[in-house]
Design a protein around this motif. Structure first.
Motif, mmCIF file in Angstrom:
data_model
loop_
_atom_site.group_PDB
_atom_site.id
_atom_site.type_symbol
_atom_site.label_atom_id
_atom_site.label_comp_id
_atom_site.label_asym_id
_atom_site.label_seq_id
_atom_site.Cartn_x
_atom_site.Cartn_y
_atom_site.Cartn_z
ATOM 1 N N LEU A 178 -19.956 13.005 19.689
ATOM 2 C CA LEU A 178 -18.561 13.378 19.475
ATOM 3 C C LEU A 178 -18.214 13.481 17.984
ATOM 4 N N PHE A 179 -18.998 12.827 17.136
ATOM 5 C CA PHE A 179 -18.726 12.806 15.702
ATOM 6 C C PHE A 179 -19.551 13.849 14.967
ATOM 7 N N ALA A 180 -18.936 14.464 13.966
ATOM 8 C CA ALA A 180 -19.654 15.395 13.093
ATOM 9 C C ALA A 180 -20.677 14.618 12.271
ATOM 10 N N GLU A 181 -21.711 15.298 11.866
ATOM 11 C CA GLU A 181 -22.776 14.670 11.073
ATOM 12 C C GLU A 181 -22.215 13.979 9.830
ATOM 13 N N ASP A 182 -21.204 14.581 9.212
ATOM 14 C CA ASP A 182 -20.628 14.029 7.981
ATOM 15 C C ASP A 182 -19.275 13.336 8.206
ATOM 16 N N ALA A 183 -19.013 12.901 9.416
ATOM 17 C CA ALA A 183 -17.744 12.237 9.742
ATOM 18 C C ALA A 183 -17.566 10.957 8.924
ATOM 19 N N VAL A 184 -16.311 10.581 8.743
ATOM 20 C CA VAL A 184 -15.962 9.341 8.054
ATOM 21 C C VAL A 184 -15.028 8.558 8.961
ATOM 22 N N ALA A 185 -15.314 7.272 9.117
ATOM 23 C CA ALA A 185 -14.451 6.379 9.905
ATOM 24 C C ALA A 185 -13.952 5.256 9.014
ATOM 25 N N HIS A 186 -12.731 4.832 9.258
ATOM 26 C CA HIS A 186 -12.135 3.696 8.550
ATOM 27 C C HIS A 186 -11.789 2.652 9.607
ATOM 28 N N THR A 187 -12.352 1.454 9.452
ATOM 29 C CA THR A 187 -12.127 0.391 10.424
ATOM 30 C C THR A 187 -11.719 -0.887 9.702
ATOM 31 N N PRO A 188 -10.955 -1.763 10.374
ATOM 32 C CA PRO A 188 -10.541 -2.993 9.707
ATOM 33 C C PRO A 188 -11.698 -3.949 9.439
ATOM 34 N N ASP A 189 -12.700 -3.925 10.279
ATOM 35 C CA ASP A 189 -13.800 -4.885 10.146
ATOM 36 C C ASP A 189 -15.037 -4.303 9.479
ATOM 37 N N GLY A 190 -15.265 -3.010 9.609
ATOM 38 C CA GLY A 190 -16.452 -2.392 9.029
ATOM 39 C C GLY A 190 -16.173 -1.598 7.770
ATOM 40 N N GLY A 191 -14.898 -1.488 7.390
ATOM 41 C CA GLY A 191 -14.546 -0.717 6.206
ATOM 42 C C GLY A 191 -14.731 0.773 6.431
ATOM 43 N N GLU A 192 -15.102 1.474 5.378
ATOM 44 C CA GLU A 192 -15.318 2.913 5.447
ATOM 45 C C GLU A 192 -16.771 3.175 5.845
ATOM 46 N N ILE A 193 -16.942 3.938 6.907
ATOM 47 C CA ILE A 193 -18.268 4.205 7.455
ATOM 48 C C ILE A 193 -18.526 5.704 7.361
ATOM 49 N N HIS A 194 -19.670 6.085 6.798
ATOM 50 C CA HIS A 194 -19.990 7.499 6.584
ATOM 51 C C HIS A 194 -21.129 7.938 7.495
ATOM 52 N N GLY A 195 -20.915 9.062 8.173
ATOM 53 C CA GLY A 195 -21.970 9.699 8.957
ATOM 54 C C GLY A 195 -21.971 9.318 10.423
ATOM 55 N N ARG A 196 -22.355 10.292 11.233
ATOM 56 C CA ARG A 196 -22.404 10.136 12.683
ATOM 57 C C ARG A 196 -23.220 8.916 13.108
ATOM 58 N N ASN A 197 -24.407 8.761 12.557
ATOM 59 C CA ASN A 197 -25.279 7.671 13.004
ATOM 60 C C ASN A 197 -24.702 6.298 12.669
ATOM 61 N N ALA A 198 -24.119 6.155 11.498
ATOM 62 C CA ALA A 198 -23.531 4.868 11.112
ATOM 63 C C ALA A 198 -22.306 4.547 11.964
ATOM 64 N N ILE A 199 -21.502 5.559 12.277
ATOM 65 C CA ILE A 199 -20.333 5.344 13.130
ATOM 66 C C ILE A 199 -20.779 4.969 14.536
ATOM 67 N N ALA A 200 -21.770 5.671 15.055
ATOM 68 C CA ALA A 200 -22.295 5.353 16.386
ATOM 69 C C ALA A 200 -22.855 3.933 16.421
ATOM 70 N N GLU A 201 -23.492 3.505 15.345
ATOM 71 C CA GLU A 201 -24.035 2.146 15.279
ATOM 72 C C GLU A 201 -22.906 1.118 15.261
#
Length: 147
Positions: A27-50
């Motif tokens: 569901l996430f683009a290869e270069d997606a960025v996620a911001h979470t309260p516990d994990g901070g800023e997460i870069h990339g599909r694989n890191a977000i999936a993890e």
């Protein structure tokens, strides 16, 4: 219903009702960025999936109750109640983990998913980390609140 809403609903389904790590990643683009309260800023599909795999491992029978859902242009917004029992190790941002507490949590959260070309490119999650840790019994006694 637009594409953003469809993808957000698919993500929620793949994280709770029918947990599916492969769907989450796709569901996430290869270069997606996620911001979470516990994990901070997460870069990339694989890191977000993890990030999400670790959460679903910690709470494999989590459920989500929608309180409100919106779609504004290319962004879906959800507010809801996350419930689950911590029956697996809880991953910490430093790479270590805590053993399962066997305690249940019920917390309100909000997330935003912005999409482009059929994938989530930006994801933002908000929840009260202190409340989460308190419900798991992981706060020092002087900070803990009655559940």
């Amino acid at each position: 219903m637009g594409q953003a809403r469809e993808l957000m609903d698919q993500l929620t389904e793949a994280l709770t009702t029918h947990q599916d790590p492969k769907t989450v990643a796709n569901l996430f683009a290869e270069d997606a960025v996620a911001h979470t309260p516990d994990g901070g800023e997460i870069h990339g599909r694989n890191a977000i999936a993890e990030y999400w795999r670790q959460m679903t491992d910690a709470m494999p029978e989590a459920r989500y109750e929608s309180l409100a859902s919106f779609e504004v242009g290319d962004t879906a917004i959800d507010e809801g109640i996350f419930t689950g029992t911590n029956t697996g190790p809880l991953a910490l941002p430093d790479g270590t983990s805590l053993p399962a507490t066997q305690k249940s949590v019920r917390m309100r959260g909000v997330d935003f998913a912005t999409v482009r070309d059929g994938q989530i490119t930006s994801y933002r999650l908000y929840f009260d980390q202190l409340d989460f840790m308190n419900q798991l019994g992981l706060l020092p006694e002087e900070l803990a609140q009655p559940s």
